[in-house]
Design a protein around this motif. Structure first.
Motif, short mmCIF file in Angstrom:
data_model
loop_
_atom_site.label_atom_id
_atom_site.label_comp_id
_atom_site.label_asym_id
_atom_site.label_seq_id
_atom_site.Cartn_x
_atom_site.Cartn_y
_atom_site.Cartn_z
N GLY A 33 0.80 -1.21 0.00
CA GLY A 33 0.00 0.00 0.00
C GLY A 33 0.84 1.27 0.00
N TYR A 34 2.14 1.11 -0.06
CA TYR A 34 3.06 2.26 -0.07
C TYR A 34 3.58 2.50 -1.48
CZ TYR A 34 3.63 1.63 5.01
OH TYR A 34 3.44 1.52 6.35
N ASN A 35 3.54 3.74 -1.91
CA ASN A 35 4.24 4.11 -3.13
C ASN A 35 5.71 4.33 -2.78
OD1 ASN A 35 4.53 4.70 -5.85
ND2 ASN A 35 4.23 6.89 -5.50
N THR A 36 5.91 5.03 -1.67
CA THR A 36 7.24 5.23 -1.09
C THR A 36 7.09 4.95 0.40
OG1 THR A 36 7.68 6.97 -2.69
CG2 THR A 36 9.13 6.87 -0.78
N PRO A 37 7.85 3.99 0.93
CA PRO A 37 7.69 3.64 2.34
C PRO A 37 8.28 4.70 3.26
CG PRO A 37 9.50 2.42 1.42
CD PRO A 37 8.87 3.17 0.28
N SER A 38 7.82 4.70 4.50
CA SER A 38 8.40 5.57 5.51
C SER A 38 9.81 5.09 5.83
CB SER A 38 7.55 5.55 6.78
OG SER A 38 7.59 4.25 7.36
N LYS A 39 10.59 5.93 6.48
CA LYS A 39 11.96 5.53 6.88
C LYS A 39 11.93 4.27 7.74
CE LYS A 39 14.58 8.65 5.00
NZ LYS A 39 15.48 8.30 3.93
N ALA A 40 10.91 4.14 8.60
CA ALA A 40 10.80 2.98 9.48
C ALA A 40 10.59 1.68 8.69
CB ALA A 40 9.66 3.18 10.47
N ASN A 41 9.94 1.78 7.54
CA ASN A 41 9.64 0.59 6.73
C ASN A 41 10.52 0.43 5.50
OD1 ASN A 41 7.45 -0.30 8.35
ND2 ASN A 41 6.20 1.34 7.49
N GLU A 42 11.41 1.37 5.27
CA GLU A 42 12.20 1.38 4.04
C GLU A 42 13.05 0.13 3.86
OE1 GLU A 42 14.68 4.66 1.51
OE2 GLU A 42 14.92 4.69 3.69
N ALA A 43 13.72 -0.31 4.91
CA ALA A 43 14.58 -1.49 4.79
C ALA A 43 13.78 -2.74 4.44
CB ALA A 43 15.37 -1.71 6.08
N ALA A 44 12.66 -2.94 5.13
CA ALA A 44 11.81 -4.11 4.86
C ALA A 44 11.25 -4.04 3.44
CB ALA A 44 10.68 -4.19 5.88
N PHE A 45 10.83 -2.86 3.02
CA PHE A 45 10.27 -2.65 1.69
C PHE A 45 11.32 -2.98 0.62
CE2 PHE A 45 9.24 -0.04 -2.00
CZ PHE A 45 7.86 -0.16 -2.10
N ASN A 46 12.52 -2.43 0.77
CA ASN A 46 13.58 -2.67 -0.21
C ASN A 46 14.02 -4.12 -0.25
OD1 ASN A 46 13.55 0.00 -1.02
ND2 ASN A 46 15.16 0.60 0.40
N GLN A 47 14.05 -4.77 0.92
CA GLN A 47 14.40 -6.18 0.97
C GLN A 47 13.35 -7.01 0.25
OE1 GLN A 47 15.29 -7.82 4.82
NE2 GLN A 47 15.44 -9.90 4.01
N ALA A 48 12.08 -6.66 0.45
CA ALA A 48 11.00 -7.38 -0.22
C ALA A 48 11.10 -7.23 -1.74
CB ALA A 48 9.64 -6.88 0.27
N VAL A 49 11.40 -6.03 -2.20
CA VAL A 49 11.57 -5.81 -3.65
C VAL A 49 12.69 -6.69 -4.18
CG1 VAL A 49 12.19 -4.14 -5.43
CG2 VAL A 49 10.62 -3.48 -3.62
N GLN A 50 13.81 -6.72 -3.47
CA GLN A 50 14.96 -7.52 -3.90
C GLN A 50 14.61 -9.01 -3.94
OE1 GLN A 50 18.33 -7.51 -1.21
NE2 GLN A 50 19.74 -7.71 -2.94
N GLU A 51 13.92 -9.49 -2.91
CA GLU A 51 13.57 -10.91 -2.86
C GLU A 51 12.55 -11.28 -3.93
OE1 GLU A 51 12.47 -11.83 1.16
OE2 GLU A 51 14.48 -11.37 1.92
N VAL A 52 11.57 -10.44 -4.16
CA VAL A 52 10.58 -10.70 -5.21
C VAL A 52 11.26 -10.72 -6.57
CG1 VAL A 52 8.54 -9.77 -6.40
CG2 VAL A 52 8.60 -9.87 -3.90
N ALA A 53 12.18 -9.81 -6.80
CA ALA A 53 12.91 -9.79 -8.07
C ALA A 53 13.72 -11.07 -8.27
CB ALA A 53 13.83 -8.56 -8.14
N GLN A 54 14.33 -11.57 -7.21
CA GLN A 54 15.10 -12.81 -7.31
C GLN A 54 14.20 -14.00 -7.64
OE1 GLN A 54 17.08 -12.96 -3.52
NE2 GLN A 54 18.78 -11.66 -4.20
N VAL A 55 13.06 -14.07 -6.98
CA VAL A 55 12.12 -15.15 -7.23
C VAL A 55 11.55 -15.05 -8.66
CG1 VAL A 55 9.88 -16.12 -6.56
CG2 VAL A 55 11.55 -15.49 -4.81
#
Length: 92
Positions: A33-55
């Motif tokens: 639901g985030y277009n751009t995540p908050s600083k608190a969620n940025e690491a989790a968001f970016n990790q999720a993007v990386q993992e989804v891209a790998q899969v």
């Protein structure tokens, strides 16, 4: 948001890392639901993007097709024609 995720399988040349990353980003944006995540969620968001891209890359590498590879330019023209018909715009 997910409307922008395009089919990446069975193209010649194959999907690029940038295309796969863009699809992963759109997918994670939709889920979170985030277009751009908050600083608190940025690491989790970016990790999720990386993992989804790998899969996604693993999936694309493992799929097989008997169909001829699609041509990107042909698919773009078909999309333009569908959009012109749907939205009543010119294809130029």
């Amino acid at each position: 948001m997910c409307r922008n995720i395009k089919t990446l399988f069975n193209f010649d040349p194959s999907a690029t890392e940038d295309e796969i990353h863009a699809a992963a980003l759109q997918f994670v944006r939709k889920l979170s639901g985030y277009n751009t995540p908050s600083k608190a969620n940025e690491a989790a968001f970016n990790q999720a993007v990386q993992e989804v891209a790998q899969v996604a890359q693993k999936l694309l590498d493992s799929l097989v097709s008997n169909a001829e590879p699609r041509n990107r330019e042909t698919e773009i023209e078909r999309a333009r024609a569908r959009n012109a018909k749907r939205f009543g715009t010119s294809t130029e």
